[in-house]
Design an enzyme around this catalytic site. Structure first.
Site, short mmCIF file in Angstrom:
data_model
loop_
_atom_site.label_atom_id
_atom_site.label_comp_id
_atom_site.label_asym_id
_atom_site.label_seq_id
_atom_site.Cartn_x
_atom_site.Cartn_y
_atom_site.Cartn_z
N SER A 148 39.60 37.31 63.40
CA SER A 148 38.24 36.74 63.47
C SER A 148 37.32 37.43 62.48
CB SER A 148 37.60 36.93 64.85
OG SER A 148 38.51 37.15 65.86
N HIS A 207 42.21 30.40 62.38
CA HIS A 207 41.34 31.02 63.38
C HIS A 207 41.16 30.07 64.56
CE1 HIS A 207 37.25 32.69 64.72
NE2 HIS A 207 38.19 33.49 65.15
N GLU A 252 39.68 26.95 62.52
CA GLU A 252 39.21 27.19 61.16
C GLU A 252 40.42 27.56 60.31
OE1 GLU A 252 34.67 28.83 61.45
OE2 GLU A 252 36.22 30.23 62.08
N ASN A 262 31.52 32.02 63.50
CA ASN A 262 30.98 33.32 63.91
C ASN A 262 29.79 33.74 63.07
OD1 ASN A 262 32.47 33.86 66.16
ND2 ASN A 262 34.09 34.92 65.07
P1 NAD Z 1 45.29 40.92 72.90
O1 NAD Z 1 45.05 42.37 72.89
O2 NAD Z 1 45.05 40.13 74.14
O3 NAD Z 1 46.81 40.64 72.44
C1 NAD Z 1 47.45 41.28 71.38
C2 NAD Z 1 48.95 41.37 71.68
O4 NAD Z 1 49.62 41.83 70.53
C3 NAD Z 1 49.30 42.31 72.81
O5 NAD Z 1 50.05 41.65 73.79
C4 NAD Z 1 50.14 43.41 72.14
O6 NAD Z 1 51.18 43.90 72.97
C5 NAD Z 1 50.70 42.65 70.96
N1 NAD Z 1 51.13 43.53 69.87
C6 NAD Z 1 50.57 44.67 69.41
N2 NAD Z 1 51.27 45.13 68.36
C7 NAD Z 1 52.29 44.27 68.15
C8 NAD Z 1 53.35 44.21 67.19
N3 NAD Z 1 53.46 45.14 66.23
N4 NAD Z 1 54.23 43.19 67.26
C9 NAD Z 1 54.14 42.27 68.23
N5 NAD Z 1 53.15 42.28 69.16
C10 NAD Z 1 52.23 43.27 69.11
O7 NAD Z 1 44.41 40.33 71.68
P2 NAD Z 1 43.79 38.85 71.53
O8 NAD Z 1 42.49 38.78 72.24
O9 NAD Z 1 44.83 37.86 71.84
O10 NAD Z 1 43.46 38.83 69.97
C11 NAD Z 1 44.48 38.72 69.00
C12 NAD Z 1 43.86 38.34 67.66
O11 NAD Z 1 43.14 37.13 67.79
C13 NAD Z 1 42.87 39.34 67.12
O12 NAD Z 1 42.99 39.37 65.72
C14 NAD Z 1 41.54 38.76 67.50
O13 NAD Z 1 40.50 39.17 66.63
C15 NAD Z 1 41.82 37.28 67.33
N6 NAD Z 1 40.93 36.39 68.12
C16 NAD Z 1 40.61 36.69 69.40
C17 NAD Z 1 39.78 35.82 70.11
C18 NAD Z 1 39.42 36.11 71.53
O14 NAD Z 1 38.42 35.54 72.00
N7 NAD Z 1 40.15 36.97 72.23
C19 NAD Z 1 39.32 34.65 69.50
C20 NAD Z 1 39.71 34.36 68.20
C21 NAD Z 1 40.51 35.24 67.51
#
Ligand code: NAD
Length: 537
Positions: free
Chosen positions: A108, A129, A141, A179
């Site tokens: 993001s 995104h 996006e 954003n």
């Molecule tokens: P999260 O912490 O819920 O999930 C991340 C997952 O990645 C975890 O389950 C973790 O175990 C796993 N992980 C860590 N290292 C790893 C590796 N080397 N190989 C495989 N798996 C691995 O995070 P999230 O909220 O799902 O966010 C993930 C991405 O999405 C981020 O870049 C975030 O900025 C983006 N994002 C989040 C949102 C939101 O609202 N949560 C919205 C849009 C984008």
């Protein structure tokens, strides 16, 4: 069956895996944490049941490592938002997948171009995104990094289309479209709160009354103030745009643990079993005899004046419209309420001064507070207590709540009559302090401004910005279409007053005038002046 690889099975990865499988793809869902894999499969199962198609679950295969495979058509990483981690995941995807497979990041806030630098052929890298929760949110996006190839972009667009989402292409700029353009909704609302314009609950009510699904404060509480602050920080750190600087208020609240709904301390509201003191103002009741006895005059020309005349005419027996300022002496001297709607863009101090001279001291005078500076206007009047400022953005049709200025000079009788007048039109009123742009003018005006700056900077085209904001944030109408409705000159006026009071950085962008052009396409970039070749003389 075509396959996609999703790395990271957290909130986003699990949702992305579900929507991909629902779209008919086989999904390799990779997470190093076994409990995260279990939770993700549980979520996929739940969403599949809700979708009424349990075969979706069979198409998702949980894995502990990226499979070495030549047949994936796309990979998407959704690991935590850390550059080093994302770069290493992208590099391992590049090594494991066939050379042509596009690799997307769900970041993001990081630069996709930077992330792509971790991959030998960065032209295969782009951003996808998704919005949270991916199963429900329509928008994706599609971020074109500096070196992203057309082939990778096309493959990603085809994928988004097949999973039934709407894609908008955005350039790789801080906050992409959503954003970034949404920042002023939060930042200007907090500035308004800081200025004491009204309470949290009143400002939220005004925003909902203008069509936002949630007010800025209840929304920040839902998102989490920490998450919202992190987004603001990252956009600000990468743009250095002073207008987008986070506020001390949000930093302090985060430091105090007032993170919103999820925190026991609450956030802008306090929560008890998820409930909070939401405020929905009701329109004031109009005494039926008033419908017969009030004599109303609307002064000014343009859509706002015409709409007021039309709506008031349905409710009151006696409504006069004086369109031209040089015909003010045609006003009925028995007028009890005079509403100046002006032309929406110029200060009406002169006209109000004339009305003050022409009409009896009991007559209440309402003036459009987005265009007219109330203080100097009242200072010229014999009876300043009767002057009331009001704010209607573009059209009353689109607004169920109107902000009315509770200035020091205004008399209680005049304020009460103004509330009844809008009540008669079935519009509630929130009383606000007299500051430039009031609340909605500054907030919506700044959103439109940011959208126009983004278009001028080439982040996306005007139509895509509008689609993105409607689908990504549930805005009632895209900011550029909204800007056209309100008018570029009107918004410029509001933002100039805001800039004079609070800093040049909040001033109008020069491209706002394009919103007033007739040509529908004209919000798109101002063409660079073509330079005629000059021969040495
Ligand atoms: P999260 O912490 O819920 O999930 C991340 C997952 O990645 C975890 O389950 C973790 O175990 C796993 N992980 C860590 N290292 C790893 C590796 N080397 N190989 C495989 N798996 C691995 O995070 P999230 O909220 O799902 O966010 C993930 C991405 O999405 C981020 O870049 C975030 O900025 C983006 N994002 C989040 C949102 C939101 O609202 N949560 C919205 C849009 C984008």
């Amino acid at each position: 069956m075509e396959r996609v690889v999703v790395v990271g099975a957290g909130a986003m990865g699990a949702g992305i895996a579900f929507v991909a499988a629902r779209g008919g793809y086989g999904v390799d869902l990779v997470d190093t944490d076994p409990s995260a894999r279990d939770r993700a499969m549980e979520r996929v199962r739940r969403d599949a049941v809700r979708a009424g198609d349990e075969s979706i679950v069979q198409r998702v295969r949980p894995l502990s490592a990226v499979p070495v495979t030549g047949d994936a058509i796309l990979a998407i990483e959704a690991v935590p938002e850390r550059s080093d981690l994302k770069r290493s995941v992208l590099a391992s995807l590049a090594a494991a997948l066939g050379p042509g497979t596009p690799i997307a990041s769900n970041t993001s806030s990081l630069s996709v171009t930077d992330l792509a630098g971790a991959v030998p052929h960065p032209d295969r890298v782009l951003g996808l995104h998704f919005f949270n929760p991916p199963a429900a949110m329509k928008l994706v996006e599609v971020v074109r990094a500096q070196l992203t190839s057309d082939a990778a972009l096309d493959a990603a667009l085809a994928f988004v289309d097949r999973i039934g989402k709407t894609a908008v292409v955005a350039e790789d700029t801080p906050g992409f479209i959503v954003n970034r353009v949404a920042r002023p909704f939060y930042l200007q609302s907090m500035r308004a709160l800081d200025r004491g314009i009204a309470t949290v609950a009143e400002l939220d009510a005004l925003a909902r009354g203008a069509g936002f699904r949630m007010g800025p404060f209840e929304l920040m509480d839902l998102i989490g103030l920490d998450v919202n602050l992190a987004t603001s920080e990252s956009v600000y750190e990468r743009t250095h745009a002073a207008r987008l600087a986070p506020l001390a208020m949000q930093r302090e609240m985060v430091a105090q643990g007032r993170l919103g709904r999820k925190a026991s301390a609450g956030g802008f509201y306090e929560y008890r079993d998820g409930d909070y003191a939401r405020f929905t103002p009701e329109p004031h009741a109009l005494d039926e005899s008033a419908a017969e006895s009030e004599r109303i005059a609307v002064v000014g020309f343009g859509n706002a004046a015409a709409e007021l005349v039309e709506l008031l005419g349905r409710r009151f027996d006696d409504v006069q419209h004086v369109e031209r300022d040089d015909l003010l002496d045609e006003l009925d001297v028995e007028t009890t309420i005079a509403i100046d709607a002006g032309d929406g863009t110029s200060d009406r101090g002169d006209v109000v001064a004339s009305l003050d001279g022409l009409l009896g001291p009991e007559t209440v005078i309402l003036v459009d507070a987005y265009a007219t500076a109330l203080g100097p206007c009242a200072a010229r009047m014999r009876h300043p207590g009767r002057l009331i400022g009001y704010g209607i953005l573009g059209s009353l049709e689109a607004q169920s709540v109107v902000e009315v200025v509770d200035s020091d000079a205004a008399s209680d009788e005049a304020l009460a009559l103004a509330q009844e007048l809008f009540g008669a039109l079935d519009r509630a009123v929130v009383l606000v302090e007299d500051v430039p742009g009031l609340f909605l003018g500054r907030t919506v005006g700044s959103i439109v401004n940011e959208a126009m700056i983004a278009v001028q900077e080439g982040v996306a085209c005007a139509d895509d910005v509008d689609v993105a904001m409607r689908l990504g944030t549930n805005y009632p109408v895209g900011p550029i279409a909204w800007g056209r409705e309100i008018g570029g000159a009107r918004i410029s006026r509001v933002l100039r007053a805001l800039a004079a009071a609070e800093g040049e950085e909040f001033g109008p962008h020069r491209s706002l005038w394009l919103l007033d052009a007739d040509d529908e396409e004209s919000a798109d970039p101002i063409p660079e002046p073509s330079v005629a070749p000059t021969l040495p003389g």
